[in-house]
Design a protein around this motif. Structure first.
Motif, PDB file in Angstrom:
ATOM      1  N   ASP A 122      43.848 -36.962 -22.359  1.00 53.35           N
ATOM      2  CA  ASP A 122      42.840 -38.015 -22.306  1.00 53.35           C
ATOM      3  C   ASP A 122      41.444 -37.490 -22.596  1.00 53.35           C
ATOM      4  O   ASP A 122      40.541 -38.244 -22.915  1.00 53.35           O
ATOM      5  CB  ASP A 122      42.879 -38.692 -20.940  1.00 53.35           C
ATOM      6  CG  ASP A 122      42.620 -37.700 -19.836  1.00 53.35           C
ATOM      7  OD1 ASP A 122      43.095 -36.538 -19.977  1.00 53.35           O
ATOM      8  OD2 ASP A 122      41.952 -38.046 -18.861  1.00 53.35           O
ATOM      9  N   GLN A 123      41.266 -36.245 -22.462  1.00 56.48           N
ATOM     10  CA  GLN A 123      39.900 -35.752 -22.549  1.00 56.48           C
ATOM     11  C   GLN A 123      39.565 -35.293 -23.953  1.00 56.48           C
ATOM     12  O   GLN A 123      40.264 -34.474 -24.548  1.00 56.48           O
ATOM     13  CB  GLN A 123      39.702 -34.603 -21.574  1.00 56.48           C
ATOM     14  CG  GLN A 123      39.404 -35.116 -20.195  1.00 56.48           C
ATOM     15  CD  GLN A 123      39.221 -33.963 -19.267  1.00 56.48           C
ATOM     16  OE1 GLN A 123      40.182 -33.291 -18.936  1.00 56.48           O
ATOM     17  NE2 GLN A 123      37.993 -33.734 -18.861  1.00 56.48           N
ATOM     18  N   LYS A 183      46.766 -24.957 -18.471  1.00 58.35           N
ATOM     19  CA  LYS A 183      46.020 -25.362 -19.657  1.00 58.35           C
ATOM     20  C   LYS A 183      45.485 -24.148 -20.374  1.00 58.35           C
ATOM     21  O   LYS A 183      44.872 -23.283 -19.760  1.00 58.35           O
ATOM     22  CB  LYS A 183      44.875 -26.286 -19.255  1.00 58.35           C
ATOM     23  CG  LYS A 183      45.251 -27.725 -19.523  1.00 58.35           C
ATOM     24  CD  LYS A 183      44.103 -28.639 -19.223  1.00 58.35           C
ATOM     25  CE  LYS A 183      44.635 -30.046 -19.114  1.00 58.35           C
ATOM     26  NZ  LYS A 183      43.654 -30.927 -18.502  1.00 58.35           N
ATOM     27  N   LEU A 242      43.240 -23.614 -21.875  1.00 58.46           N
ATOM     28  CA  LEU A 242      41.794 -23.481 -21.938  1.00 58.46           C
ATOM     29  C   LEU A 242      41.203 -23.114 -20.590  1.00 58.46           C
ATOM     30  O   LEU A 242      40.014 -23.193 -20.396  1.00 58.46           O
ATOM     31  CB  LEU A 242      41.217 -24.797 -22.434  1.00 58.46           C
ATOM     32  CG  LEU A 242      42.046 -25.384 -23.563  1.00 58.46           C
ATOM     33  CD1 LEU A 242      41.610 -26.784 -23.883  1.00 58.46           C
ATOM     34  CD2 LEU A 242      41.963 -24.495 -24.787  1.00 58.46           C
ATOM     35  N   THR A 243      42.043 -22.787 -19.675  1.00 60.81           N
ATOM     36  CA  THR A 243      41.481 -22.513 -18.352  1.00 60.81           C
ATOM     37  C   THR A 243      41.428 -21.031 -18.018  1.00 60.81           C
ATOM     38  O   THR A 243      40.547 -20.319 -18.469  1.00 60.81           O
ATOM     39  CB  THR A 243      42.256 -23.261 -17.260  1.00 60.81           C
ATOM     40  OG1 THR A 243      43.629 -23.010 -17.482  1.00 60.81           O
ATOM     41  CG2 THR A 243      42.005 -24.734 -17.342  1.00 60.81           C
ATOM     42  N   GLU A 244      42.400 -20.600 -17.246  1.00 60.55           N
ATOM     43  CA  GLU A 244      42.255 -19.262 -16.668  1.00 60.55           C
ATOM     44  C   GLU A 244      42.520 -18.123 -17.635  1.00 60.55           C
ATOM     45  O   GLU A 244      42.112 -17.012 -17.403  1.00 60.55           O
ATOM     46  CB  GLU A 244      43.209 -19.095 -15.471  1.00 60.55           C
ATOM     47  CG  GLU A 244      42.667 -19.721 -14.211  1.00 60.55           C
ATOM     48  CD  GLU A 244      43.420 -20.964 -13.840  1.00 60.55           C
ATOM     49  OE1 GLU A 244      44.040 -21.565 -14.738  1.00 60.55           O
ATOM     50  OE2 GLU A 244      43.386 -21.320 -12.667  1.00 60.55           O
ATOM     51  N   MET A 251      47.813 -25.846  -8.398  1.00 60.37           N
ATOM     52  CA  MET A 251      47.697 -26.291  -7.024  1.00 60.37           C
ATOM     53  C   MET A 251      48.091 -27.757  -6.882  1.00 60.37           C
ATOM     54  O   MET A 251      48.907 -28.128  -6.040  1.00 60.37           O
ATOM     55  CB  MET A 251      46.255 -26.115  -6.540  1.00 60.37           C
ATOM     56  CG  MET A 251      45.893 -24.686  -6.256  1.00 60.37           C
ATOM     57  SD  MET A 251      45.814 -24.378  -4.502  1.00 60.37           S
ATOM     58  CE  MET A 251      44.205 -25.075  -4.133  1.00 60.37           C
ATOM     59  N   SER A 252      47.502 -28.593  -7.705  1.00 63.98           N
ATOM     60  CA  SER A 252      47.755 -30.021  -7.532  1.00 63.98           C
ATOM     61  C   SER A 252      48.967 -30.467  -8.324  1.00 63.98           C
ATOM     62  O   SER A 252      49.734 -31.303  -7.889  1.00 63.98           O
ATOM     63  CB  SER A 252      46.515 -30.820  -7.948  1.00 63.98           C
ATOM     64  OG  SER A 252      46.277 -30.605  -9.324  1.00 63.98           O
ATOM     65  N   GLU A 253      49.108 -29.892  -9.496  1.00 61.85           N
ATOM     66  CA  GLU A 253      50.239 -30.293 -10.308  1.00 61.85           C
ATOM     67  C   GLU A 253      51.209 -29.129 -10.337  1.00 61.85           C
ATOM     68  O   GLU A 253      51.153 -28.287 -11.202  1.00 61.85           O
ATOM     69  CB  GLU A 253      49.777 -30.636 -11.721  1.00 61.85           C
ATOM     70  CG  GLU A 253      48.654 -31.655 -11.733  1.00 61.85           C
ATOM     71  CD  GLU A 253      47.470 -31.154 -12.531  1.00 61.85           C
ATOM     72  OE1 GLU A 253      47.545 -30.051 -13.075  1.00 61.85           O
ATOM     73  OE2 GLU A 253      46.460 -31.865 -12.596  1.00 61.85           O
ATOM     74  N   CYS A 307      47.540 -34.981 -15.575  1.00 59.26           N
ATOM     75  CA  CYS A 307      46.640 -35.971 -14.983  1.00 59.26           C
ATOM     76  C   CYS A 307      45.976 -36.806 -16.070  1.00 59.26           C
ATOM     77  O   CYS A 307      45.210 -36.278 -16.895  1.00 59.26           O
ATOM     78  CB  CYS A 307      45.557 -35.266 -14.179  1.00 59.26           C
ATOM     79  SG  CYS A 307      46.194 -34.576 -12.674  1.00 59.26           S
ATOM     80  N   VAL A 330      37.247 -33.458 -25.055  1.00 61.22           N
ATOM     81  CA  VAL A 330      36.940 -32.040 -25.233  1.00 61.22           C
ATOM     82  C   VAL A 330      38.219 -31.257 -25.440  1.00 61.22           C
ATOM     83  O   VAL A 330      38.348 -30.472 -26.384  1.00 61.22           O
ATOM     84  CB  VAL A 330      36.186 -31.510 -24.004  1.00 61.22           C
ATOM     85  CG1 VAL A 330      35.991 -30.011 -24.130  1.00 61.22           C
ATOM     86  CG2 VAL A 330      34.868 -32.224 -23.845  1.00 61.22           C
ATOM     87  N   ASN A 331      39.180 -31.516 -24.554  1.00 62.20           N
ATOM     88  CA  ASN A 331      40.429 -30.785 -24.654  1.00 62.20           C
ATOM     89  C   ASN A 331      41.155 -31.098 -25.942  1.00 62.20           C
ATOM     90  O   ASN A 331      41.752 -30.224 -26.559  1.00 62.20           O
ATOM     91  CB  ASN A 331      41.315 -31.118 -23.459  1.00 62.20           C
ATOM     92  CG  ASN A 331      40.740 -30.562 -22.174  1.00 62.20           C
ATOM     93  OD1 ASN A 331      39.809 -29.769 -22.224  1.00 62.20           O
ATOM     94  ND2 ASN A 331      41.273 -30.993 -21.051  1.00 62.20           N
ATOM     95  N   ALA A 340      46.019 -28.419 -15.311  1.00 66.93           N
ATOM     96  CA  ALA A 340      44.715 -27.792 -15.135  1.00 66.93           C
ATOM     97  C   ALA A 340      44.832 -26.651 -14.138  1.00 66.93           C
ATOM     98  O   ALA A 340      44.248 -25.593 -14.303  1.00 66.93           O
ATOM     99  CB  ALA A 340      43.697 -28.806 -14.662  1.00 66.93           C
ATOM    100  N   ASN A 341      45.583 -26.890 -13.112  1.00 65.83           N
ATOM    101  CA  ASN A 341      45.906 -25.766 -12.243  1.00 65.83           C
ATOM    102  C   ASN A 341      47.171 -26.076 -11.462  1.00 65.83           C
ATOM    103  O   ASN A 341      47.580 -27.210 -11.318  1.00 65.83           O
ATOM    104  CB  ASN A 341      44.742 -25.395 -11.316  1.00 65.83           C
ATOM    105  CG  ASN A 341      44.479 -26.461 -10.297  1.00 65.83           C
ATOM    106  OD1 ASN A 341      45.378 -26.800  -9.533  1.00 65.83           O
ATOM    107  ND2 ASN A 341      43.271 -27.009 -10.290  1.00 65.83           N
ATOM    108  N   SER A 358      36.616 -26.241 -18.257  1.00 70.11           N
ATOM    109  CA  SER A 358      37.305 -24.994 -18.568  1.00 70.11           C
ATOM    110  C   SER A 358      37.575 -24.890 -20.065  1.00 70.11           C
ATOM    111  O   SER A 358      37.635 -23.798 -20.600  1.00 70.11           O
ATOM    112  CB  SER A 358      38.586 -24.866 -17.759  1.00 70.11           C
ATOM    113  OG  SER A 358      39.313 -26.057 -17.838  1.00 70.11           O
ATOM    114  N   SER A 359      37.699 -26.029 -20.733  1.00 71.80           N
ATOM    115  CA  SER A 359      37.929 -25.981 -22.175  1.00 71.80           C
ATOM    116  C   SER A 359      36.739 -25.400 -22.921  1.00 71.80           C
ATOM    117  O   SER A 359      36.915 -24.676 -23.898  1.00 71.80           O
ATOM    118  CB  SER A 359      38.204 -27.386 -22.709  1.00 71.80           C
ATOM    119  OG  SER A 359      39.482 -27.796 -22.304  1.00 71.80           O
ATOM    120  N   GLN A 401      36.217 -18.393 -22.696  1.00 72.64           N
ATOM    121  CA  GLN A 401      36.652 -19.579 -23.410  1.00 72.64           C
ATOM    122  C   GLN A 401      35.578 -20.067 -24.381  1.00 72.64           C
ATOM    123  O   GLN A 401      35.866 -20.621 -25.433  1.00 72.64           O
ATOM    124  CB  GLN A 401      37.016 -20.680 -22.398  1.00 72.64           C
ATOM    125  CG  GLN A 401      37.573 -21.933 -23.003  1.00 72.64           C
ATOM    126  CD  GLN A 401      38.776 -21.642 -23.894  1.00 72.64           C
ATOM    127  OE1 GLN A 401      39.545 -20.741 -23.629  1.00 72.64           O
ATOM    128  NE2 GLN A 401      38.913 -22.418 -24.965  1.00 72.64           N
TER     129      GLN A 401
END
Lengths: 932, 161
Positions: free
Chosen positions: A780-781, A904, A906-908, A886-888, A825, A783-784, A883-884, B92-93, B31
């Motif tokens: 949905d985002q 993702k 694009l994250t860690e 923890m939640s998902e 999400c 940017v991503n 995204a992380n 983060s992206s 990133q």
């Protein structure tokens, strides 16, 4: 008195240094002088004041004369005295002569001067005639005043005549004349005086010319001095003839009369200890002709116990014959006593000092030991606190959602942590054992389980090709009571020790019940641990505190052998084996490492528990450590509350516990050997378990459905799924799996998921078509989306993008995708829901489920869709992007039918990983075909 | 020309300095470099485009977050979570590390229903966001100047684009 005269002269000469110097030769008396007497006359009174008691000296006078005339010493002394006297006299004469000479010289000078004066006078008289007479009497007196009275008899006078009157006047000349006249007169007078004195001296000289008189005087004085010096000295001086008969004795404290001593020998005079010795010594000196000193303790009736230091010297005649000995003795009883006391004291002090040093050393060592122990305890404590923090955190972590891998890692971490923690506790306990405050816990435990766990733990870290075996005899009770932690520690120690020193073969634990080795009333019988006659064996004696006779029936003695086929222990090393920080040898320590604490702890623990640890070993063929321990028997019926402390390990084995309870044989082999298990084996290795599960899965799952079923079965464990059709060999698959796992860990999940898409190797080859895979990105985002698309483009890959789950469902409906990257999400419909719907569609071939949730679908819009039958609906790999975690969580993803998930990109993950993540997706896509 | 050339060099140096500062402060992470990597001839303004979109979205999200938090009656933690997830994901992206971390903390606070902590987190987040925005603007301005400088030196390039 020659001396007196001489002295006077010397004094005078010294004053008139200028005129007469060095008249008296120095050191005349000094050469070879033996009697350093004071000059007589000066302090003559001194000796007169002293009362001399002359009795002590008993002299055989005849002998003395003999001695002086016959013995060399006596005659030489006499000769010396005479010589000395002569020398003195000669000197005196010479001095007098010198003086006379000087006097005559002066006289001559004076006469010359007189003549001169007369001549002058004559001239002046003719010149000045008779002038006014001047009284110069006063002045004349003045002149004489200058002459020291003391020197009245001396003539020397070189004072100038001082005349007040003006020069060259009549008065002057008169005065001068008068003065000179006086001088002349005086001079004459002095001359006369000197002549008189000279005569007198010569007279005196003649009068005193007898040397005997002087000699005797000197001797007398010497004698006086000797008496004076010796009167109170504890000294005995004597002379004995060649038969050692006393000829002379001086003894200040005489206890015997003259007649008792003179002419008798020591032995004749008195009797007792030491007398003979002294006599012998004297004889020895006499015979040898050499003087000697000796300390002799007398023990006589006469004067009691006394110690004398005696000096004996031989006396020779002029011909060199021995004619007797001079003897001198000094009483040193007190000194000897003191000396002895001193020696004794010194000895005592030395002993004391040695003791003190020893004590200090001991104290030092003790302190050091205490400090070391304290430090060890402190250190252990200090280590324990943070470590328990680590372990408890890990425990907390283990309660959170984790995948199987993580769980396994965490399990290892926990068990290692526990082990270290226990070790540290044990070190702390060891100091407790040593200080006697160690307390044992009595808990119920199952020996078979303990053996199994110990072996299991050992097997887990086993890096050698060893077989670990455990045999528990049937008669060993199911549950016994004891300190299970300590027992486990002992076992672990022994096992790890055995493994450490064994390079091939096996290590085994044998457990069986033995008869009470200590029947009542019998203490510490020697137990032959092994019965092997060749083995050397040492026995660790125990204190045997716990042998409780009152509960005799309830106690069972269990013997445990830990046997290995290792390098063995040399016989010489056996005695040191159970000592702390000791190993069989320096080489061993270097080669195998270790603290050398293990066996010491074991032994102490076993003994503390009332047991007995022995070792028997044969070099190069193995060792056996045996310990026997008394245990109380627990009744298995009373409650099944598990008291062992390895709950975390036991968890996985819950189903098999019943078997474990009774099973008496365990075998472990290192997993590197392969998965070959002995048929009897009840214990499954974790990794191999999963392998077995896999194969079962792979046997049954011939359809995608069953595969997914299998998948859902294993969703909690994230197990490896093996494609079903025409299975390659199991090992191949394993290798594939291993290789993948190794090559790219982050791609693990995706490869997992892809492997579950049920395509076999053969199809893969076909699948390698040039056709690009169609990818759907559900995100949905913006940017991503932008970033992901960008990345895809760099990988030369296009993809469709939709913004939520509902759209994704619609997209799947209209188009066949090879891969879906699904954000979890999202608004409208999240990824999980969308995946579920897609999976349902794949299963059923219709979108009923989706419609129920309100997704509008144009059912027959797409001709593409129409073409596909239910059978041909292919399972699309869906990869969740989270995204992380923890939640998902991953579990959630799997539950909803996703095949894998990537955090993702694009994250860690750092840049490279992201690329590899993405590319790994394609790698998978390439690998497993997605198109027919 | 010479001066302009120097200016370009200086601009590049300044940009690098600013970037390294941001990295050092933890405002950005790798990133962002990845993002720069993705920029090429075909999309010369990729980074600034993405970041612009990011700013646009984030401001919307921040506004929403604030509205949600200030609503005393309703505590819509689901929505808050979604917004935060979105913000976190996009942050983060682009490599906005600090913003992302604050989002994570924010979300933890949301999960704990800790409204004061949420408010604090929001404030920090807004502050952090502003800082990031300013710095990135600065960066892009320099970039723009540099590009312009390049264009002056090689006018053809600009025309071609």
């Amino acid at each position: 008195m020659v001396h007196e005269m001489e002295d006077d002269h010397v004094e005078d000469m010294e004053v008139e240094v200028e005129v007469l110097s060095s008249m008296w030769p120095e050191g005349i008396d000094e050469a070879g002088k033996k009697f350093n007497l004071e000059k007589p006359g000066l302090h003559e009174d001194m000796l007169e004041d002293l009362a001399f008691i002359e009795e002590p000296s008993i002299v055989d006078f005849k002998r003395l004369v003999e001695l002086t005339s016959y013995s060399e010493k006596g005659s030489s002394q006499l000769a010396y005295l005479v010589q000395n006297w002569e020398y003195k006299q000669e000197n005196a004469v010479r001095l007098l002569r010198e003086e006379l000479e000087s006097l005559s010289k002066q006289q001559h000078e004076v006469q010359l001067k007189k003549l001169e004066i007369f001549e002058q006078h004559r001239f002046e008289e003719s010149y000045g005639g008779d002038k006014r007479p001047v009284s110069v009497l006063d002045e004349v007196i003045e002149i004489f005043q200058d002459v020291p009275k003391k020197r009245n008899d001396i003539i020397v006078q070189d004072k100038r005549v001082e005349i007040d009157a003006e020069y060259d006047t009549v008065i002057y000349w008169k005065q001068k004349a008068l003065h000179l006249g006086k001088l002349l007169e005086e001079s004459v007078q002095r001359e006369h005086l000197l002549l008189e004195k000279l005569e007198e001296s010569i007279e005196n000289l003649e009068k005193q010319s007898s040397p005997v008189e002087e000699l005797s005087q000197i001797l007398k004085r010497a004698d006086n001095f000797l008496h004076f010096v010796l009167q109170n000295a504890p000294v005995v001086i004597g002379h004995q003839d060649q038969d050692l008969r006393y000829r002379f004795i001086y003894n200040h404290f005489p206890s015997l009369g003259e007649e008792d001593i003179i002419g008798k020998t020591d032995v004749e005079i008195f009797k007792g200890g030491g007398v003979k010795e002294s006599q012998d010594f004297k004889r020895e000196v006499l015979e040898k002709g050499l003087p000697g000193k000796r300390e002799i303790t007398f023990e006589t009736e006469l004067f009691g116990a006394k110690t004398f230091l005696i000096y004996v010297e031989p006396v020779f005649s002029k011909d060199g014959e021995k004619i007797g000995v001079n003897y001198m003795g000094m009483e040193i009883t007190d000194q000897v006593k003191k000396r002895e006391k001193m020696a004794k004291l010194r000895e005592e002090i030395a002993v004391q000092k040695a003791k003190e040093t020893e004590l200090n050393k001991t104290i030092h060592i003790t302190e050091e030991t205490m400090r070391a122990k304290q430090m060890l305890a402190t250190m252990s404590h200090e280590i324990r606190s943070p470590l328990s923090g680590v372990v408890s955190m890990a425990e907390i972590l283990s309660t959170t959602k984790l995948d199987k891998d993580q769980k396994q890692l965490l399990g290892v971490m926990l068990s290692s942590g526990d082990l270290v923690l226990q070790l540290i506790n044990d070190i702390l306990d060891l100091s407790k054992v040593e200080s006697g405050v160690m307390r044992l816990e009595a808990t119920k435990f199952r020996p078979r389980e303990v053996i199994k766990h110990v072996l299991q733990t050992a097997a887990a870290s086993l890096k050698k090709m060893l077989i670990l075996e455990g045999h528990v005899a049937d008669d060993v009770p199911l549950e016994i009571i004891g300190d299970v932690l300590r027992i486990r520690q002992i076992l672990t120690n022994l096992i790890s020790n055995a493994i450490k020193f064994t390079h091939q073969g096996k290590v085994e634990i044998n457990l069986y019940v033995i008869a009470d080795p200590f029947p009542e009333g019998q203490q510490n019988p020697k137990i032959n641990a092994n019965g092997n006659a060749n083995d050397s064996s040492i026995s660790a004696k125990n204190d045997h505190e716990e042998n409780e006779p009152e509960s005799h029936e309830a106690v069972v003695w269990i013997r445990c052998d830990v046997k290995d086929t290792g390098i063995g222990i040399p016989e010489t090393a056996l005695p040191n084996l159970f000592k702390k920080y000791m190993q069989a040898g320096a080489d061993t320590a270097r080669k195998y490492g270790g603290t050398g604490l293990g066996l010491a702890i074991c032994k102490q623990l076993v003994e503390l528990m009332g047991g007995h640890l022995t070792v028997s070993s044969k070099e190069h063929s193995g060792s056996t450590f045996t310990f026997i321990l008394p245990h109380k028997i627990s009744h298995p019926c009373d409650g099944s509350d598990d008291t062992d402390g390895f709950g975390d390990m036991a968890d996985n084995d819950n189903e098999s516990t019943d078997d474990d309870i009774t099973c008496g044989f365990f075998q472990f082999q290192p997993h590197t050997l392969g998965s070959v298990f002995s048929s009897k084996d009840r214990i499954t290795h974790k990794e191999i378990t999963s392998m077995d599960d896999d194969s079962s899965c792979f046997d049954t799952s011939s359809e995608p459905e069953s595969s997914s079923k299998c998948n859902s079965e294993n969703e909690n464990t994230n197990s490896i799924l093996i494609p079903s059709c025409s299975p390659p060999s199991k090992t191949d698959l394993c290798e594939t799996w291993e290789a993948r796992k190794d090559s790219n860990r982050s791609a693990e999940c995706s490869s997992n998921s892809n492997s579950s898409s049920c395509v076999n190797q053969g199809e893969v080859a076909i699948a390698r078509s040039a056709k690009k895979p169609r990818i759907l990105l559900v995100e949905d985002q913006m940017v991503n989306v932008m970033v992901a698309r960008r990345m895809m483009r760099q990988l030369n890959q296009d993809m469709d993008v939709v913004n939520n789950g509902a759209e994704a469902v619609r997209a799947v409906n209209t188009c066949a995708y090879d891969l879906i990257l699904m954000d979890v999400c999202m608004p409208v419909m999240d990824g999980l829901e969308a995946t579920r719907l897609i999976r349902s569609y794949e299963k059923t071939g219709n979108w009923d489920e989706a419609r129920k949730t309100g997704v509008e679908l144009e059912e027959h819009d797409s001709p593409f869709c129409n073409q596909i039958s239910k059978e041909s609906i292919k399972r699309i790999p869906i990869i969740a992007m989270t995204a992380n975690t923890m939640s998902e969580s991953a579990d959630e993803c799997y539950e909803n039918g996703m095949d894998s998930f990537i955090t993702k990109p694009l994250t860690e993950f750092p840049e490279l990983k992201i690329i590899s993540n993405i590319s790994s997706i394609f790698e998978c896509l390439d690998f497993f075909a997605f198109n027919d | 020309m010479c001066l302009l050339g120097f200016g370009a060099v200086r601009l590049r140096t300044d940009m690098n300095r600013l970037l390294s500062l941001l990295f050092h402060q933890g405002v950005l992470d790798e990133q962002f470099l990845q993002l720069q990597h993705l920029q090429d001839q075909t999309s010369p303004n990729f980074v600034s485009d993405v970041v612009t979109i990011y700013f646009h979205e984030s401001e919307k999200l921040l506004r929403n977050l604030r509205t949600l938090l200030l609503d005393k009656e309703i505590w819509d933690y689901v929505k808050l979570g979604i917004h935060l997830n979105q913000l976190m994901g996009s942050s983060s992206s682009i490599g906005a590390k600090r913003v992302r971390n604050i989002c994570a903390a924010f979300r933890a606070a949301v999960e704990q229903n800790n409204r004061p902590a949420c408010m604090r987190a929001l404030e920090v987040l807004e502050h952090e966001y502003c800082y990031l925005k300013n710095k990135l603007h600065e960066l892009f301005q320099m970039e723009q100047q540099r590009v312009l400088g390049d264009a002056v030196r090689y006018p053809g390039v600009v025309h071609q684009q």
